[in-house]
Design an enzyme around this catalytic site. Structure first.
Site, PDB file in Angstrom:
ATOM      1  N   ARG A 265      55.883  -2.848 -36.263  1.00 41.90           N
ATOM      2  CA  ARG A 265      55.740  -3.588 -35.012  1.00 41.90           C
ATOM      3  C   ARG A 265      54.920  -4.866 -35.204  1.00 41.90           C
ATOM      4  O   ARG A 265      55.112  -5.855 -34.493  1.00 41.90           O
ATOM      5  CB  ARG A 265      55.116  -2.676 -33.940  1.00 41.90           C
TER       6      ARG A 265
ATOM      7  N   LYS B 219      49.811   6.657 -46.758  1.00 47.50           N
ATOM      8  CA  LYS B 219      50.680   7.803 -46.507  1.00 47.50           C
ATOM      9  C   LYS B 219      50.427   8.886 -47.555  1.00 47.50           C
ATOM     10  O   LYS B 219      49.991   8.588 -48.664  1.00 47.50           O
ATOM     11  CB  LYS B 219      52.151   7.373 -46.610  1.00 47.50           C
TER      12      LYS B 219
END
Ligand code: BES
Ligand code: MN
Ligand code: ZN
Length: 498
Positions: free
Chosen positions: A353, A279
Site C-alpha cells: 500500500r 517475515k
C-alpha cells in the site's frame, strides 16, 4: 500461432492430430462419430475392447486410424453427455493438450467445437480452447541447465465448425485467446523468474522492450531521484533498506486518440522479506511472486498491444525490493506521501500500500476513465477467498460489477468485498494522518480503505490477487491471473466482443 476453421468432415483433413470426444455409455461425440464411420467402426471397436476411456479428462492417442487423413487421433473422454458444459469442455481440451505436449504435433484440428456445450458460443469455445492449450503447454525451464524436453512445436490450431456462419466468431475467439496467452505467459515468466534476476530494473527493461518497435506504445522509467522530486516519500520509504534501485514504470498505449485512458497500476515488489518487520523463513521464497500485480498489468498491456485494440491504456508500476538493513524504514517512522498525507509505518511488511498510494497519486495526471490497481496485497485476502477468486473493492458500484462480470466471462473469477468508513477508522494513528495497518480484523478491506484515501474523485477499483496470482506446493508457479479478466474488461470496453 495460426488458426483456421473448417466445415469439412474431420476425416478428410490432413493434420498431425485431430481431437475428438466420446461420452460415457458408448455415446460418440460428433467428430468421433464421423471418424468412426470413415474407419468402418474402429473407434467403436476400441471402446468395446476397453482401450479408450470415456471418463472426463482421459485422453487416448491413436495412430494411423484407417480412412482418416489425420496422422493421429486424440480421443478424449467427455463424461456423461447430460453433464457436459463449458467447464467439462475446458477439461477435455486440457487433457488433449497434455497428450499433445508429449508429441511433436505441429497442427491440430479441434473437433470438440462440434459438440453442443450449454451456454457456450463459438467465440467462447475457440477462445477457451486456445487459452487452455496455451496454459497447458506453458513451461518455465529457462533457469535449468542441461538437456531439457523440447518445447511443443504446435504452430496451427484448427476448429471444426458445423456451419460457415460460425467461422468469423470462431476465428475472433482464437485470436483473442492467443493474445491472452501471450500476455498471461509474459506475466507467468516475470512471476516465475527468481528475485535475483527479476529486479525493479528488469521489470523496467521488459516494459521498454515491449514498447520498442510499437508505434502506439511508449515506456518511460523514473529513477529514485525523479521520484524524490515528485515527493514520493511513501514509495521511497519501502526501498530504503535495499541496494537495488527502485523504478517507476509508466507505459502508455494510444489506440483511441484523445479519449480518457483506463489506468492499471500493478504492485511490483520484486521481493518482499517484510523489511524490519521481517517475515518468517518458511516459504519466504514465494515472496518473489509479490510483483505479480505488476506482471499482470504489463502482461495485459502485451495482450492489448498484440490485438491493437482501439482503446487508451496506461500502465503504472511502482517497482521496489522490501528488505531489512541498517538503512531500512523502522516501525514507527512517519513518511510523507506524494498526496501530502502522512503515514505512520507501524509494520514495514505492509509495504504494498505504501508504494501503490504514490503510484495512484501520480496517475491522477492521466485523468483516468477508470483506475484499477492489482496487487498481492494481503494474507487476509487468502484467508477470505482462498486461491479461487480475486477480491474486488471499489468506490464505484458499476466498475466493481464490471470487473466481477468480466471475471465470469473470462473464466478468471473475482468476488466483491466492501469498503467503508467503519473499516477506514481502523487506520487511525495517534501521530500521523493514518497508520499503514488496520489491526487484526478485515485485513483485506482495511488495506483497500488505505488505498481509497488516495483515490478520492477518481473512478477506482482495487484487486487483491494474493490468493490467485500463483500456486504453492508441488505445482508452484505463477498463474498469469488476472490477465484474462483485465483483457476481457478492456475487450468489452472497446466493443471487440461478439
Ligand atoms: N505481500 C504480502 C501479502 C501476502 C502474504 C500475499 C502472503 C500472499 C501471501 C504483503 O506485503 C504483506 O506482507 N501483508 C501483510 C500486511 C499486514 C502486515 C498488515 C500481511 O498480509 O500479513
Ligand atoms: Mn509485505
Ligand atoms: Zn508484499
Amino acid at each position: 500461432m495460426e488458426y483456421f476453421t473448417t466445415t469439412s468432415k474431420p476425416s478428410v483433413r490432413a493434420v498431425d492430430c485431430a481431437i475428438v470426444g466420446i461420452y460415457s455409455r458408448g455415446k460418440l461425440g460428433a467428430g468421433a462419430s464421423e471418424l468412426d464411420a470413415a474407419s468402418r467402426g474402429e473407434i467403436r471397436q476400441l471402446i468395446k475392447s476397453g482401450d479408450i476411456s470415456s471418463k472426463l479428462g482421459r485422453c487416448t492417442m491413436l495412430n494411423g486410424v484407417s480412412g482418416v487423413k489425420a496422422r493421429r487421433v486424440a480421443v478424449v473422454g467427455l463424461g456423461k453427455s447430460s453433464d457436459f458444459g463449458a467447464r467439462e469442455f475446458r477439461k477435455a481440451v486440457a487433457a488433449a493438450a497434455t497428450a499433445i505436449s508429449k508429441t511433436k504435433v505441429r497442427q491440430v484440428l479441434n473437433c470438440l467445437t462440434l459438440e453442443a456445450v450449454a451456454g457456450a458460443s463459438p467465440y467462447y469455445l475457440a477462445r477457451h480452447s486456445v487459452e487452455t492449450i496455451g496454459d497447458t503447454l506453458y513451461r518455465f525451464d529457462k533457469m535449468k541447465s542441461g538437456r531439457k524436453p523440447a518445447a511443443s512445436p504446435l504452430k496451427k490450431i484448427g476448429f471444426s465448425i458445423a456451419q460457415r456462419a460460425d467461422a468469423a466468431n470462431t476465428l475472433r475467439g482464437a485470436e483473442h485467446g492467443g493474445a491472452i496467452v501471450t500476455g498471461a505467459s509474459l506475466a507467468k515468466d516475470l512471476g516465475n523468474l527468481p528475485p535475483n534476476v527479476c529486479t525493479p530494473s528488469y521489470l523496467a527493461r521488459t516494459a521498454k522492450k515491449l514498447a520498442a518497435g510499437n508505434g502506439k506504445l511508449t515506456t518511460r522509467v523514473l529513477n529514485e531521484a525523479e521520484m524524490k522530486r515528485l515527493g514520493m516519500g511513501s514509495l521511497l520509504s519501502v526501498t530504503a533498506g535495499t541496494a537495488e534501485p527502485a523504478r517507476l514504470i509508466v507505459m502508455r498505449y494510444k489506440g483511441a486518440g484523445n479519449k480518457k485512458p483506463v489506468v492499471l497500476v500493478g504492485k511490483g515488489v520484486t521481493f518482499d522479506a517484510g523489511g524490519i518487520s521481517l517475515k518468517p523463513g518458511l516459504g519466504m521464497d514465494e515472496m518473489k511472486f509479490d510483483m505479480c500485480g505488476a506482471a499482470s498489468v504489463i502482461g495485459t498491456m502485451a495482450t492489448v498491444a498484440h490485438l491493437k485494440l482501439p482503446i487508451n491504456l496506461n500502465v503504472v508500476v511502482p517497482a521496489v525490493e522490501n528488505l531489512p538493513s541498517g538503512t531500512a524504514t523502522k516501525p514507527g517512522d512517519i513518511v510523507k506521501s506524494m498526496s501530502g498525507q502522512t503515514i505512520e509505518v507501524l509494520n514495514t511488511d505492509a509495504e504494498g500500500r505504501l508504494i501503490l498510494c504514490d503510484a495512484l497519486t501520480y496517475s491522477r495526471r492521466f485523468k483516468p476513465a477508470a483506475i484499477i490497481d492489482v496487487a498481492t496485497l494481503t494474507g487476509a485476502c487468502v484467508v477470505a477467498l482462498g486461491a479461487h477468486r480475486t477480491a474486488v473493492m471499489s468506490n464505484d458500484d458499476d466498475l466493481r460489477s464490471e470487473l466481477v462480470a468480466a471475471g465470469e466471462s473470462a473464466e478468471d473469477r473475482a468476488w466483491p468485498m466492501p469498503l467503508g468508513d467503519e473499516y477506514a477508522q481502523q487506520l487511525k494513528s495517534n501521530f500521523a494522518d493514518m497508520s499503514n495497518i488496520g489491526g487484526p480484523g478485515g485485513g483485506a478491506v482495511t488495506a483497500g480503505c488505505f488505498l481509497g484515501k488516495f483515490t478520492k474523485g477518481m473512478t477506482w477499483a482495487h484487486m487483491d490477487i494474493a490468493g490467485t496470482a500463483w500456486k504453492s506446493g508441488a505445482k508452484k508457479g505463477a498463474s498469469g491471473r488476472p490477465v484474462p479478466l483485465l483483457s476481457e474488461m478492456l475487450l468489452a470496453r472497446c466493443n471487440a466482443l461478439p
